[in-house]
Design a protein around this motif. Structure first.
Motif, mmCIF file in Angstrom:
data_model
loop_
_atom_site.group_PDB
_atom_site.id
_atom_site.type_symbol
_atom_site.label_atom_id
_atom_site.label_comp_id
_atom_site.label_asym_id
_atom_site.label_seq_id
_atom_site.Cartn_x
_atom_site.Cartn_y
_atom_site.Cartn_z
ATOM 1 N N CYS A 103 10.028 18.941 17.828
ATOM 2 C CA CYS A 103 8.665 19.417 17.651
ATOM 3 C C CYS A 103 7.997 18.555 16.586
ATOM 4 O O CYS A 103 8.653 18.014 15.703
ATOM 5 N N GLU A 124 14.685 23.121 13.413
ATOM 6 C CA GLU A 124 14.786 23.494 14.820
ATOM 7 C C GLU A 124 16.135 24.130 15.046
ATOM 8 O O GLU A 124 17.146 23.726 14.437
ATOM 9 N N ASN A 138 13.807 26.452 19.481
ATOM 10 C CA ASN A 138 12.857 26.995 18.512
ATOM 11 C C ASN A 138 12.572 25.979 17.417
ATOM 12 O O ASN A 138 13.417 25.147 17.088
ATOM 13 N N CYS A 139 11.388 26.101 16.871
ATOM 14 C CA CYS A 139 10.946 25.179 15.835
ATOM 15 C C CYS A 139 10.197 25.968 14.775
ATOM 16 O O CYS A 139 9.354 26.806 15.127
ATOM 17 N N SER A 140 10.505 25.729 13.511
ATOM 18 C CA SER A 140 9.737 26.343 12.433
ATOM 19 C C SER A 140 9.144 25.248 11.571
ATOM 20 O O SER A 140 9.731 24.171 11.437
ATOM 21 N N THR A 185 16.118 27.449 25.829
ATOM 22 C CA THR A 185 15.100 27.797 24.839
ATOM 23 C C THR A 185 15.432 27.141 23.511
ATOM 24 O O THR A 185 16.554 27.262 23.013
ATOM 25 N N TRP A 212 5.545 18.919 21.393
ATOM 26 C CA TRP A 212 6.966 18.772 21.699
ATOM 27 C C TRP A 212 7.178 17.416 22.376
ATOM 28 O O TRP A 212 6.394 16.997 23.235
ATOM 29 N N SER A 240 6.141 29.342 13.652
ATOM 30 C CA SER A 240 7.229 28.978 14.560
ATOM 31 C C SER A 240 6.690 28.749 15.962
ATOM 32 O O SER A 240 5.633 29.260 16.348
ATOM 33 N N SER A 241 7.461 27.971 16.718
ATOM 34 C CA SER A 241 7.130 27.673 18.106
ATOM 35 C C SER A 241 8.423 27.658 18.905
ATOM 36 O O SER A 241 9.499 27.410 18.361
ATOM 37 N N SER A 242 8.313 27.927 20.200
ATOM 38 C CA SER A 242 9.480 27.817 21.057
ATOM 39 C C SER A 242 9.126 27.022 22.303
ATOM 40 O O SER A 242 7.987 27.050 22.777
#
Lengths: 112, 110
Positions: B89, B6, B22-24, B20, B34, B71-73
């Protein structure tokens, strides 16, 4: 009413001892989990259990064993405690098909 | 390491600004969740997005998912001091394969 409860909240013990942490959920969920959060706040799943099947994270030492007397309880037994076991342990529960998890407040284990 | 990544690890913003995170993740997933963790407390579920969804909203939260980039944000709009917490996440490939990200520590300054 507490949804997921854990006892004790704090546990301080000596190396080599055996200890247990209890977890109870009153949400009617069929799946329960144990997580370990280390000093760097990293969270890792240890076990998931849905009253038919126990899934063990292969990285978990066999000194750790979950025991479920019924669907509402999943206790964690730890044998021969080591310094590296010091962490916060979280119990959680969910419905099998619904992935939202409800977490307990955590048990801070300190091994001296 | 199985741990997802993250970023940022820590984020400090003024109240009212947007945050913001981010997560990978590393493997194919069915869903991504989340969670928020206040200091010394358990985790609280915020939002879940399925692998066939690209964006989801819940109140001041907006989550996006890009499965091609793994990925997610998480966007928190109009942040409040009460949003100060760590955010994680959780990527899921079935109920058994659950992996948490390393977390982002958010500080919202009043």
């Amino acid at each position: 009413d507490t949804a997921v409860s854990q006892t004790p909240k704090y546990l301080v013990t000596q190396m080599g001892n055996d200890k247990s942490i209890k977890c109870e959920q009153n949400l009617g969920h069929d799946t329960m989990y144990w997580y370990k959060q280390d000093s760097k706040k990293f969270l890792k799943i240890m076990f998931s259990y849905n009253n038919k099947e126990l899934i063990i994270n292969e990285t978990v030492p066999n000194r750790f064993s979950p025991k479920s007397p019924d669907k509402a309880h999943l206790n964690l037994h730890i044998n021969s405690l080591e310094l590296g076991d010091s962490a916060v342990y979280f119990c959680a529960s969910s419905h099998w098909e619904v992935h939202e998890q409800f977490f307990g407040p955590g048990t801070r284990l300190t091994v001296l | 390491s199985q741990q997802g990544e993250e970023d940022p690890q820590a984020l400090s913003i003024q109240e009212g600004e947007n945050a913001t995170m981010n997560c990978s993740y590393k493997t194919s997933i069915n869903n991504l969740q989340w969670y928020r963790q206040n200091s010394g407390r358990g985790l609280v579920h915020l939002i879940l997005i399925r692998s066939n969804e690209r964006e989801k909203h819940s109140g001041r939260l907006r989550v996006t998912l890009d499965t091609s980039k793994k990925s997610s944000s998480l966007l928190i709009t109009a942040s409040r001091a009460a949003d100060t917490a760590s955010y994680f996440c959780l990527s899921g490939a079935g109920s058994y394969q659950l992996t948490f990200g390393k977390g982002t520590k958010l500080s919202v300054i009043p």
